[in-house]
Write an enzyme that holds these catalytic residues in place. Structure first.
Site, short mmCIF file in Angstrom:
data_model
loop_
_atom_site.label_atom_id
_atom_site.label_comp_id
_atom_site.label_asym_id
_atom_site.label_seq_id
_atom_site.Cartn_x
_atom_site.Cartn_y
_atom_site.Cartn_z
N HIS A 172 -21.05 -31.26 -6.27
CA HIS A 172 -20.05 -31.40 -5.72
C HIS A 172 -20.04 -31.66 -3.89
CE1 HIS A 172 -18.35 -29.82 -9.38
NE2 HIS A 172 -18.64 -28.62 -9.00
N GLU A 175 -17.16 -18.67 -2.02
CA GLU A 175 -16.37 -18.23 -3.23
C GLU A 175 -16.36 -16.59 -3.06
OE1 GLU A 175 -17.35 -19.42 -7.27
OE2 GLU A 175 -17.80 -21.35 -6.46
N LYS A 183 -21.80 -17.51 -3.47
CA LYS A 183 -20.87 -16.69 -4.33
C LYS A 183 -20.65 -15.29 -3.56
CE LYS A 183 -21.05 -19.02 -8.71
NZ LYS A 183 -19.64 -19.63 -8.84
N ASP A 194 -25.73 -26.06 -8.94
CA ASP A 194 -24.49 -25.78 -9.33
C ASP A 194 -23.41 -26.42 -8.34
OD1 ASP A 194 -22.49 -24.49 -11.17
OD2 ASP A 194 -22.08 -23.06 -9.42
C1 BG6 Z 1 -18.11 -25.36 -10.87
C2 BG6 Z 1 -19.24 -24.55 -10.67
O1 BG6 Z 1 -18.47 -26.71 -10.87
O2 BG6 Z 1 -17.36 -25.57 -9.63
C3 BG6 Z 1 -18.85 -23.23 -10.45
O3 BG6 Z 1 -19.98 -24.54 -11.95
C4 BG6 Z 1 -17.86 -23.20 -9.15
O4 BG6 Z 1 -19.91 -22.10 -10.27
C5 BG6 Z 1 -16.85 -24.10 -9.39
O5 BG6 Z 1 -17.37 -21.94 -9.04
C6 BG6 Z 1 -15.91 -24.29 -8.09
O6 BG6 Z 1 -14.81 -25.18 -8.10
P1 BG6 Z 1 -13.39 -25.02 -7.44
O7 BG6 Z 1 -12.70 -26.18 -8.19
O8 BG6 Z 1 -12.90 -23.43 -7.97
O9 BG6 Z 1 -13.93 -25.22 -6.30
#
Ligand code: BG6
Length: 490
Positions: free
Chosen positions: A236, A212, A336, A231
Site C-alpha cells: 500500500h 493503526e 499497529k 503487509d
Molecule cells: C491490509 C493489511 O492489507 O490493510 C492489514 O493486511 C491492514 O494489516 C489493512 O490493517 C489496512 O487497511 P485499511 O483500509 O484499514 O487502512
C-alpha cells in the site's frame, strides 16, 4: 454495462463477508450493477442457494436499509458447493456457468482465498477451459500478498500466466480504491499551481504514514509470517508513493498510468544490505495500557510464536534517483497499536532562500506543508505562514483546508470502486506484474537482513507513536514524524 457473473472463491470467508458482498450490495443500491449480474459463491459448506441467500441477508443486516434492493440483490446469489483443490468439481462448475442462459458468459473469478491456493485454482479453471475467452471475457482477481518476496512473486506469476494472460488478471491493492488516494492524481494534475513546485527544488521531504490503533487481533497466523514491511509497506505505502512521485502520464489509460508508476519504482535507489540499518527500522508492540485498558503485547497475541521478531512497526527511507526527486528523502512508516488510526501523506517544503525575518519576532519560521489525509477523514490541507494580528511582526500558521475537510461525508468503501472497475475491465487501479516485482526489489534487501538478524527487536508501548530510535532515519535535523493532521510535534 455488460452483464457478468462473479464467482467468489472463499465465499464464506471474512473478505467476502466484510468487503465483497457489502460492496456489491451498495453498488446495487446505487443502481450501478448490470441487471444480469449474478454472484456465485464457491464454498465447501453443505449449502444450497437458499442457505447462502439467508447467510448474506444476515451479513448485510444493519447495512441493508432498503428491503426491496436487498431482495433483488439476494436473487442474484447462487451457491456452488465444492472444495477448491478438488479437480472433480471444476467440470460441474463449468457446466453450471456455461450451459443455458442463466449466467452471462462474462466471468469474474474472485479468489478471496489463501494466496497459497491461487496457483491451484487458476490451474484447475484452466483445465476445464474456464480461462478461455470464447464468447465472453474471463477475469481473475487476486488480493495481496502477491508472493512473499521477489522470488516467490515471480513463481506465482509464472503459475498464473500458464492459464491467464496479464490482461485477464486484476491484482487488487485496496488502497488504490480509496477516494483520497485517487484524489492525489486529481490534486496533482488538475491544478497548475502545484506542478512547478513539485520537485527537489522546493520540496524538502515527503512522509507517508499509516498508523493503526488496533493490534494484530486474530490474524497472527498470516501476520507473523509477513510483518509490517510486507503487509503494508511493500504494497500500500509504496503504491501511494508512486502516485505522489510519478510524472504526468501521457493520458489516463491504464498502461500509461502504470508505466509512470513503474518508472518511479525503478528509480528508487537500491538499498544495499550493508546500508539496511540506515534506511529501515523495525519494532514490535509491547504489552501496556491504552485508555486505562490493559492490552497484550504482540508476543502474547494468539498464535504468535514465543520468540517471534516479526515487526509490527516498520519505517523506511528511500530516495528516488531521477531529475525530479534526487536527494529528497521519502519516509514511509506503518505501525499497529499506535496512538490513533490515521493515514497521511505529508509534503514538507523547503525554507525560503533568504532569512528576511531573522531580526524580527519571527525567529523560527515554519515551513509550508501540504497534507493529504487519507483516513479516517479525507482532507487536503495546506499550511502557510501569515502575520499574526497586532503590532508585532509575528508569524503564525494558517491552514487552507479543501472544502470537504472535516465534513462527515459518507465514505465509499475502496472495494466499491474497484469491483466496478473489474466489471468494466479497467485496469488503471490494479497492479501490473512489473509494479509488484519492482516493489519487491525495493524491500528485498531489508527482508533478507531482517530474516537473519533474529536476536533482537525494539519494542514500543501500545498507544504510542512508536520508538524514538526510528528517528535515526531522518537526514535533516529538523525532520520529525508528522503523525496526523493536527499534531506535528508529538
Ligand atoms: C491490509 C493489511 O492489507 O490493510 C492489514 O493486511 C491492514 O494489516 C489493512 O490493517 C489496512 O487497511 P485499511 O483500509 O484499514 O487502512
Amino acid at each position: 454495462m455488460e452483464d457478468c457473473t462473479f464467482v467468489i472463491f472463499g465465499a464464506t470467508g471474512n473478505l467476502s463477508q466484510v468487503k465483497l458482498l457489502p460492496a456489491l450490495y451498495r453498488l446495487d443500491v446505487a443502481g450501478r450493477l448490470p441487471e444480469g449480474l449474478k454472484i456465485v459463491g464457491f464454498g465447501r459448506r453443505d449449502w444450497d442457494d437458499e442457505t447462502w441467500r439467508g447467510q448474506v441477508r444476515d451479513w448485510l443486516a444493519g447495512k441493508a436499509t432498503d428491503a426491496e434492493v436487498l431482495e433483488r440483490f439476494c436473487e442474484r446469489l447462487y451457491f456452488f458447493r465444492g472444495d477448491l483443490g478438488d479437480e472433480q468439481v471444476y467440470p460441474a462448475l463449468r457446466d453450471l456457468l456455461t450451459s443455458g442462459a442463466r449466467f452471462s458468459p462474462n466471468l469474474v473469478f474472485y479468489l478471496a482465498i489463501r494466496p497459497a491456493d491461487f496457483g491451484v485454482v487458476s490451474r484447475l479453471l484452466g483445465t476445464v477451459g474456464l480461462n478461455q475467452e470464447d464468447g465472453g471475457w474471463r477475469r481473475l482477481v487476486i488480493e495481496k500478498p502477491f508472493g512473499y518476496d521477489l522470488e516467490s512473486a515471480e513463481s506465482l506469476n509464472l503459475r498464473l500466466n500458464r492459464n491467464f494472460q496479464e490482461t485477464q488478471i486484476f491484482r487488487i491493492d485496496h488502497y488504490l480504491g480509496k477516494g483520497t488516494v485517487q484524489n492525489l492524481l486529481v490534486f496533482r494534475f488538475a491544478n497548475l499551481m502545484l506542478e512547478p513546485l513539485w520537485n527537489r527544488n522546493y520540496i524538502d521531504h515527503v512522509q507517508i504514514i499509516h498508523s493503526e490503533s488496533l493490534g494484530v487481533g486474530g490474524r497472527a497466523g498470516y501476520y507473523d509470517g509477513a510483518g509490517a514491511l510486507r503487509d503494508m509497506l511493500q504494497s500500500h505505502l509504496l503504491q501511494v508513493l508512486t502516485l505522489v512521485a510519478m510524472e504526468p502520464p501521457a493520458n489516463l489509460d491504464a498502461e500509461s498510468l502504470r508505466d509512470e508508476k513503474v518508472k518511479v519504482l525503478r528509480s528508487i535507489r537500491p538499498i544495499p544490505q550493508s546500508a539496511v540499518n540506515a534506511h529501515a527500522f523495525r519494532a514490535q508492540y509491547a504489552a501496556g495500557t491504552v485508555n486505562g485498558e490493559k492490552v497484550p503485547g504482540y508476543l502474547d497475541e494468539q498464535d504468535v510464536p514465543e520468540h517471534s521478531v516479526t515487526e509490527t512497526y516498520a519505517a523506511l527511507k528511500v530516495f528516488i534517483d531521477n531529475w525530479r526527486w534526487r536527494g529528497v528523502p521519502f519516509y514511509l512508516r506503518t505501525g499497529k497499536r499506535m496512538k490513533t488510526g490515521n493515514s497521511i501523506v505529508s509534503i514538507r517544503f523547503k525554507h525560503p532562500p533568504q532569512q528576511l525575518f531573522r531580526e524580527t519576532q519571527i525567529d523560527r519560521l515554519k515551513p509550508n506543508w501540504i497534507l493529504l489525509n487519507l483516513q479516517p477523514n479525507e482532507c487536503i490541507r495546506i499550511e502557510m505562514q501569515v502575520k499574526q494580528q497586532g503590532l508585532e511582526l509575528r508569524a503564525e500558521t494558517t491552514r487552507l483546508d479543501a472544502s470537504y475537510c472535516g465534513i462527515n461525508q459518507e465514505q465509499l468503501d475502496a472495494y466499491e470502486a474497484l469491483l466496478l472497475d473489474i466489471i468494466e475491465g479497467d485496469h488503471s487501479l490494479f497492479l501490473r506484474y512489473d509494479e509488484v516485482s519492482w516493489a519487491w526489489k525495493v524491500v528485498d534487501p531489508i527482508l533478507k537482513v531482517w530474516a537473519v538478524e533474529r536476536d533482537f527487536i525494539h519494542t514500543y508501548p501500545p498507544g504510542s507513536w512508536g520508538p524514538s530510535e526510528a528517528d535515526r532515519l531522518f537526514i535533516g535535523q529538523d525532520h520529525r514524524w508528522r503523525n496526523t493532521l493536527e499534531n506535528d510535534e508529538e
